[in-house]
Scaffold this active site. Structure first.
Site, short mmCIF file in Angstrom:
data_model
loop_
_atom_site.label_atom_id
_atom_site.label_comp_id
_atom_site.label_asym_id
_atom_site.label_seq_id
_atom_site.Cartn_x
_atom_site.Cartn_y
_atom_site.Cartn_z
CG HIS A 148 -2.14 -0.90 0.98
ND1 HIS A 148 -2.86 -1.46 2.01
CD2 HIS A 148 -2.73 -1.33 -0.16
CE1 HIS A 148 -3.86 -2.16 1.51
NE2 HIS A 148 -3.79 -2.12 0.20
CD GLU B 145 0.47 -10.93 -18.48
OE1 GLU B 145 0.71 -10.36 -17.41
OE2 GLU B 145 -0.60 -11.53 -18.71
CG ASP C 42 3.99 -11.20 -15.14
OD1 ASP C 42 4.73 -11.52 -14.19
OD2 ASP C 42 2.81 -10.88 -14.99
CB CYS D 176 -0.15 -2.67 -21.58
SG CYS D 176 -0.26 -4.43 -21.20
#
Length: 818
Positions: free
Chosen positions: A442, A676, A700, A747
């Site tokens: 977070h 990926e 990835d 992306c």
């Protein structure tokens, strides 16, 4: 008569000859042992599994005929922490005679365990007598091991329990948890001193007089446990546990640790890419001391309630705001009001402890199993629990201490950082450098929202950086005390970047067309409606990747169809006529969801995630597809599948999407895939028959191609998307898609790396999806590039020896484009 079948093939051994007094003295019950020659532990009869020890070495089974048997593989095998054991059952499972319970790697276990001899013990021996035990010698699995004759002993009638006289709560100090040997010692002590129960943090209870019942609690090292019952028994059992029973976990290794020195440069993981220059400011956190003994349960409950109320109000205020902090505050509110945490704290208060001690113990009771878990995905949730612990203890202590005064343009340096500590700063740091931390934590999400570069995993040497030391933080690397010349050059570079950024922002809404007239679509990666509005303002031409995980994480239940549709519709409305590409749910691996029970995986990155999870949980996939088919857009809506490695996966989803679109009476949206995995790249020509487009997830793809876990600081620093092996996979994807007229975009993080852009365009990539803040600069770079030169650089990059050579090929094109 009840025949007990041998659960293992091996050599029958009388229990008296087992070299462990817990079994030889029948402290757990009478039985027979087997020295195994085969690694399959099977059910000795029809029944129900009562417990499987977390280390996998012990199983308790209640047979339908009445006996309860403990099957304990080897001696001191609990110390292996599960290595060599693969359980095939769990508590509550029904099994038949001969069903596989545990697979044992006899070589691995035999090398490390004191003995492989396996006692088979009848734990409710008062009701059964052993007759006709198999003679010492060879036995096959399933052959008769012994016969049980019911004794006719009546069960002890249940009586209402009196209120406990005493209670003690402690963190279990046993290095290997509560396994057979300490459980037997506790049971013997309880038989001498009086009635007592062991109660876990989540409320499960076992009689201290039943070793088997205590084993079923599966208590691990560090778990919070309450001993409750007769005063004498509670005192004796708690004191025995606190001794560690000879199994205290070692605090330090006997060999001295290698000295930590401060190098000129440290490398870690760029949780938030970017450049920062400034003096170090070390954040020092002082632990909040709490007294153990409480005044009275009523006063301590009142104090804890008031502190939680204060924290709740502060979190609710943050949750009402827009942005990443709001979602994180909402998740913390759920933890704050969790009934199990509250109940654990109140039990400790009722035992005479203070509110602060009780709150810390309650949080520790939930942190300990996460720390013990081999699943690294849960480590970042520990930060959230620690944050709540700190907030409530600070409120109990009279309120949180004032946030440290952070100097202007300073780089915040710390071992780790809590979300509340970052949000409490009055001054925005220039950058954040952490010795530990998580790339998906977070804190990283908040830092990204603030636009603050952040590098994690810099290691213990970061602790030697002193306040005021000049630092340069750049995309995963920290340069310490650089020379005046390096500082000046870096500042000049940063100033030049700022000028270029301002010029790029002035033309952000113009199309990205190369000098020789080739249009490149520059779109944005999004995670919310707020991101969509920011992307439009930044000049993005659409959304190339909507991460739908934002709807599914940090909540107790997955969102329904209506909630999902509303969220997607808000994003589509914010984009207006611009295209929207939505990636279906991509959780698992480093993105666990509390509501989704996933078994711990040895390597989650290679496990049940992405499209694999969607096909395993088709209810989730179908709900999401129905929600997307109900969205009304001005621009084109496309759907993209994550982690595809096989054409059958794509075909299965396409068939489902066709059926749902027909049912809804709507047009079929374009269905593409994330590339990926090397498998998808190498079979792109086949996949392109079903896929409408490809979008390369370079993060990835790079980790799988280079065999470097991108979440592991020890190896992630060497992860480079410009490695020629990764570029060859991208080239294979583009060429495979072109056979069927399919376009390819990128992306992943590589799309926003300026040095990568000329090579990607040269390979044939026609769409770049980047964070909204990077849109203007990437568009400006594209406008200065010549596609012919880009193709030449790309051809050379494919046969380059390493990523540095690729950068050298790209750099002249970038300089000319500036």
């Amino acid at each position: 008569m009840i025949i007990i079948a041998g659960p293992l093939a091996g050599w029958v051994t009388p229990l008296d000859e087992v070299p462990d007094p817990v079994f030889a003295d029948r402290m757990l019950g009478d039985g027979v042992a087997i020295d195994p020659t085969d690694g399959r532990l099977v059910a000795p009869g029809d029944g129900t599994i009562e417990s499987v020890h977390p280390a996998g070495h012990a199983v308790t089974i209640a047979l339908d005929a009445g006996p309860v048997l403990l099957l304990h593989v080897g001696l001191d095998t609990v110390a292996l922490d599960g290595e060599g054991f693969t359980p095939g059952v769990k508590a509550g499972d029904r099994v038949a005679t001969g069903d596989l319970l545990v697979t044992i790697d006899l070589d691995a276990v035999g090398r490390r365990a004191r003995s492989l001899v396996t006692p088979v013990v009848v734990t409710n021996g008062d009701a059964f007598a052993i007759e006709e035990p198999a003679a010492p010698g060879v036995i096959a699995a399933g052959a008769p091991l012994f016969v049980l004759r019911p004794t006719g002993a009546a069960a002890v009638p249940a009586v209402a329990k009196a209120m406990p006289e005493a209670e003690r709560t402690l963190a279990l100090p046993l290095a290997h948890g509560l396994h057979a040997r300490p459980a037997a010692r506790i049971a013997a002590l309880a038989a001498e001193t009086g009635a007592a129960d062991l109660v876990t943090a989540d409320g499960r209870t076992a009689s201290a007089k039943s070793a088997v019942a205590m084993l079923a609690l599966a208590l691990r090292h560090g778990d919070m446990v309450t001993v409750r019952g007769d005063t004498a028994a509670v005192s004796a059992i708690a004191e025995l546990l606190e001794t560690g029973m000879g199994e205290h976990r070692a605090v330090a290794a006997p060999m001295p640790a290698a000295p930590v020195t401060l190098p000129d440069r440290l490398t870690g993981i760029a949780a938030v890419p970017g450049l920062a220059i400034g003096p170090a400011f070390r954040l020092r956190t002082t632990a909040i001391a709490v007294r153990e003994e409480g005044q009275s349960p009523a006063l301590e409950r009142q104090a804890l309630g008031a502190a939680r109320f204060k924290v709740r109000k502060a979190l609710e205020e943050v949750a009402r705001r827009a942005g990443d902090g709001a979602g994180i505050a909402a998740a913390h509110l759920a933890f704050l009001d969790d009934p199990e945490v509250s109940a654990a704290a109140e039990r400790t208060i009722d035992a005479g402890k203070s509110a602060g001690f009780a709150w810390r113990a309650a949080i520790e009771g939930f942190v300990a199993p996460l720390l013990a878990s081999a699943d690294r995905r849960f480590a970042e949730r520990i930060d959230d629990l620690r944050d709540l612990e700190h907030r409530v203890l600070a409120a109990l202590d009279g309120g949180a201490a004032a946030a440290p005064a952070l100097p202007e343009a300073a780089i915040l340096v710390a071992d780790d950082l809590l979300p509340s500590q970052l949000m409490a700063l009055d001054t925005r740091p220039a950058g954040i450098a952490l010795a530990r931390g998580g790339a998906t934590s977070h804190v990283a999400i908040i830092a990204a929202g603030m636009g603050v570069p952040m590098t994690i995993g810099l290691g213990p040497a970061l602790g030697l950086v002193e306040d005021g030391t000049d630092l340069i933080l750049a995309d995963g690397a920290l340069t310490i005390a650089p020379s005046a010349a390096v500082m000046a050059a870096t500042r000049a570079d940063a100033d030049a970047r700022a000028v270029r950024r301002k010029a790029a922002e002035a033309r952000a809404h113009e199309p990205a067309v190369t000098t020789d007239g080739i249009a490149i679509e520059v779109v944005a990666n999004l995670g919310s409606a707020a991101d969509a509005r920011a992307a439009v303002a930044a000049g993005a031409e659409g959304c190339g990747l909507l991460r739908t995980e934002f709807l599914f994480l940090d909540r107790a239940q997955p969102p329904g169809e209506a909630e999902q549709r509303a969220a997607y519709q808000a994003i589509a409305d914010a984009l207006g006529p611009r295209p929207l590409i939505v990636r279906t749910l991509d959780i698992g691996a480093d993105k666990p969801a509390p509501w989704l029970a996933l078994a711990a995986e040895e390597n989650p990155a290679l496990g049940l995630r992405g499209i694999r999870l969607q096909l395993a949980r088709r209810d989730l996939l179908e709900t999401q597809l129905r929600a997307l088919l109900g969205v009304r857009t001005e621009g084109a809506l496309s759907i993209m599948l994550p982690m595809v490695a096989d054409r059958a996966e794509l075909s299965a989803v396409r068939a489902l999407l066709v059926r749902l679109a027909d049912d809804a009476g709507v047009a079929l949206p374009a269905l593409g895939i994330m590339v990926e995995t090397p498998a998808a790249a190498l079979t792109a020509a086949s996949l392109a028959e079903d896929a409408a487009f490809f979008s390369i997830g370079s993060n990835d793809l790079s980790q799988y191609a280079l065999a470097r876990d991108r979440t592991n600081p020890a190896v992630a620093a060497g992860l480079d998307g410009l490695h020629p092996a990764v570029l060859r996979l991208i080239d294979e994807t583009v060429r495979g898609g072109a056979i069927h007229g399919r376009w390819t975009g990128v992306c992943g993080g590589l799309a926003s790396v300026p040095e990568a852009v000329p090579v990607l365009l040269g390979l044939g990539v026609t769409e770049l999806s980047v964070p909204p803040a990077a849109v203007a600069e990437i568009k400006a770079l594209v406008r200065g590039l010549d596609m012919g030169r880009c193709r030449g650089a790309a051809r050379a990059a494919l046969i380059a020896p390493d990523a540095d050579t690729v950068r050298a090929l790209s750099r002249p094109l970038m300089e000319d484009a500036a």
